[in-house]
Design a protein around this motif. Sequence first.
Motif, PDB file in Angstrom:
ATOM      1  N   SER A   1     -43.396  -0.560-100.334  1.00 14.95           N
ATOM      2  CA  SER A   1     -42.024  -0.072-100.486  1.00 14.95           C
ATOM      3  C   SER A   1     -41.876   0.844-101.704  1.00 14.95           C
ATOM      4  O   SER A   1     -40.967   1.678-101.745  1.00 14.95           O
TER       5      SER A   1
ATOM      6  N   SER B   1     -42.811  -0.882 -92.341  1.00 16.55           N
ATOM      7  CA  SER B   1     -42.468  -1.372 -93.682  1.00 16.55           C
ATOM      8  C   SER B   1     -43.479  -2.382 -94.190  1.00 16.55           C
ATOM      9  O   SER B   1     -43.713  -2.473 -95.407  1.00 16.55           O
ATOM     10  N   SER B   2     -44.111  -3.131 -93.284  1.00 16.33           N
ATOM     11  CA  SER B   2     -45.099  -4.119 -93.723  1.00 16.33           C
ATOM     12  C   SER B   2     -46.473  -3.499 -93.958  1.00 16.33           C
ATOM     13  O   SER B   2     -47.306  -4.081 -94.656  1.00 16.33           O
TER      14      SER B   2
ATOM     15  N   GLY C   1     -37.405  -5.389 -93.816  1.00 15.48           N
ATOM     16  CA  GLY C   1     -37.960  -4.613 -94.921  1.00 15.48           C
ATOM     17  C   GLY C   1     -37.456  -3.202 -95.057  1.00 15.48           C
ATOM     18  O   GLY C   1     -38.108  -2.374 -95.711  1.00 15.48           O
ATOM     19  N   SER C   2     -36.307  -2.889 -94.466  1.00 17.27           N
ATOM     20  CA  SER C   2     -35.790  -1.529 -94.572  1.00 17.27           C
ATOM     21  C   SER C   2     -35.314  -1.225 -95.985  1.00 17.27           C
ATOM     22  O   SER C   2     -35.119  -2.121 -96.807  1.00 17.27           O
ATOM     23  N   ALA C   3     -35.068   0.057 -96.225  1.00 17.37           N
ATOM     24  CA  ALA C   3     -34.549   0.508 -97.520  1.00 17.37           C
ATOM     25  C   ALA C   3     -33.046   0.742 -97.474  1.00 17.37           C
ATOM     26  O   ALA C   3     -32.496   1.360 -98.384  1.00 17.37           O
TER      27      ALA C   3
ATOM     28  N   PHE D   1     -33.140   2.567-102.464  1.00 15.43           N
ATOM     29  CA  PHE D   1     -32.442   1.670-101.545  1.00 15.43           C
ATOM     30  C   PHE D   1     -30.941   1.984-101.512  1.00 15.43           C
ATOM     31  O   PHE D   1     -30.335   2.249-102.548  1.00 15.43           O
TER      32      PHE D   1
ATOM     33  N   ALA E   1     -40.204   4.548 -97.862  1.00 12.13           N
ATOM     34  CA  ALA E   1     -38.935   3.911 -97.504  1.00 12.13           C
ATOM     35  C   ALA E   1     -38.671   4.090 -96.015  1.00 12.13           C
ATOM     36  O   ALA E   1     -38.643   5.224 -95.520  1.00 12.13           O
TER      37      ALA E   1
ATOM     38  N   GLY F   1     -41.111   8.612 -96.603  1.00  8.44           N
ATOM     39  CA  GLY F   1     -40.144   7.781 -95.905  1.00  8.44           C
ATOM     40  C   GLY F   1     -39.945   8.213 -94.470  1.00  8.44           C
ATOM     41  O   GLY F   1     -40.523   9.201 -94.004  1.00  8.44           O
TER      42      GLY F   1
END
Length: 309
Positions: free
Chosen positions: A192, A187-188, A212-214, A9, A196, A172
């Motif tokens: 995670s 992301s859902s 829900g992003s990184a 992240f 990413a 990712g």
Amino acid sequence: MSKPAPPPFGVYVPAVAFLDENEELDETGIGQHILRLAQGGVRGILVQGSNGEAQLLSHEERKTAIRITRDTLDKNGFKDTVIVAGTGAQSAKETIKLCKDAAEAGAAYVLVLTPSTWPKQMTPPNIIRFFHRVADESPLPIMIYNFPTVTAGIDLDSDTIIAIAQHPRIVGTKLSCGNIGKLHRVSSALPSAEFAAFPGKSDVVLQGLFSGSAGIIGALPNVAPKAHAHLLKLYGEGKLEEATKLQSLLGQSDWELSKLGSIGGIKAVVSKHFGYGGPHVRSPLAPLLDEQKVTNAKLEELIALEKSL
């Protein structure tokens, strides 16, 4: 086979590659830029993203830019700063070669564009097969780069991205399409801890975090890395009113920067306000040489904030 860990992240920046007046790599300017970004709190550097003029550099120049980045980070105490290398090409064979070069030069991940020379042939099955073949042979974990502007309008939908991500070495995506609904679906659907999802524009950093992003992989951190890191900190502390105000400034500044001409504009702004590098780009791109155009109210406000943090 278990998946490698995805990029952690944080703020990632597709760094511009400074050139001299002869359009050769300005190794001093590149090093100064990388050091300022690292000191500004970025989690990773994307070398040869679209802002790095990747398609205009030779294979050796691309390796050199990665090596300069890794050496600069290591020599200045930033050994944990991640390098992602753009390795997209029009064939799987060349893409795999660039992935191997990136590993040799010190990258930790690679970011791969969808091929676009033959857009009508780029059906979802062909795209999925391409990414999976590259992932089979790449020595580094792969991120999917969705950027319709530079891929003849090809815009991967969430179903295709999720299908590509089933490969154990694909970890990712960078969504420069700026589609937050797509980011949220991806992301859902994917854990995670294994995948990413990053927005590719600074005008949706906060919206991406809610979805829900990184973090962010965007052009504007070339100018203001500290401001982006500060936004992630405000979000993490639950200071949403302050985060929303800062997001407004980032969004307006991102728009103003885009109107300056992308890569040439970024270089001109950085050179003027931070005292290194220059406006030079590789032809057929054009430099921004008119200093009056580099100045506008929102970017000035953002740069003043950046220097105060």
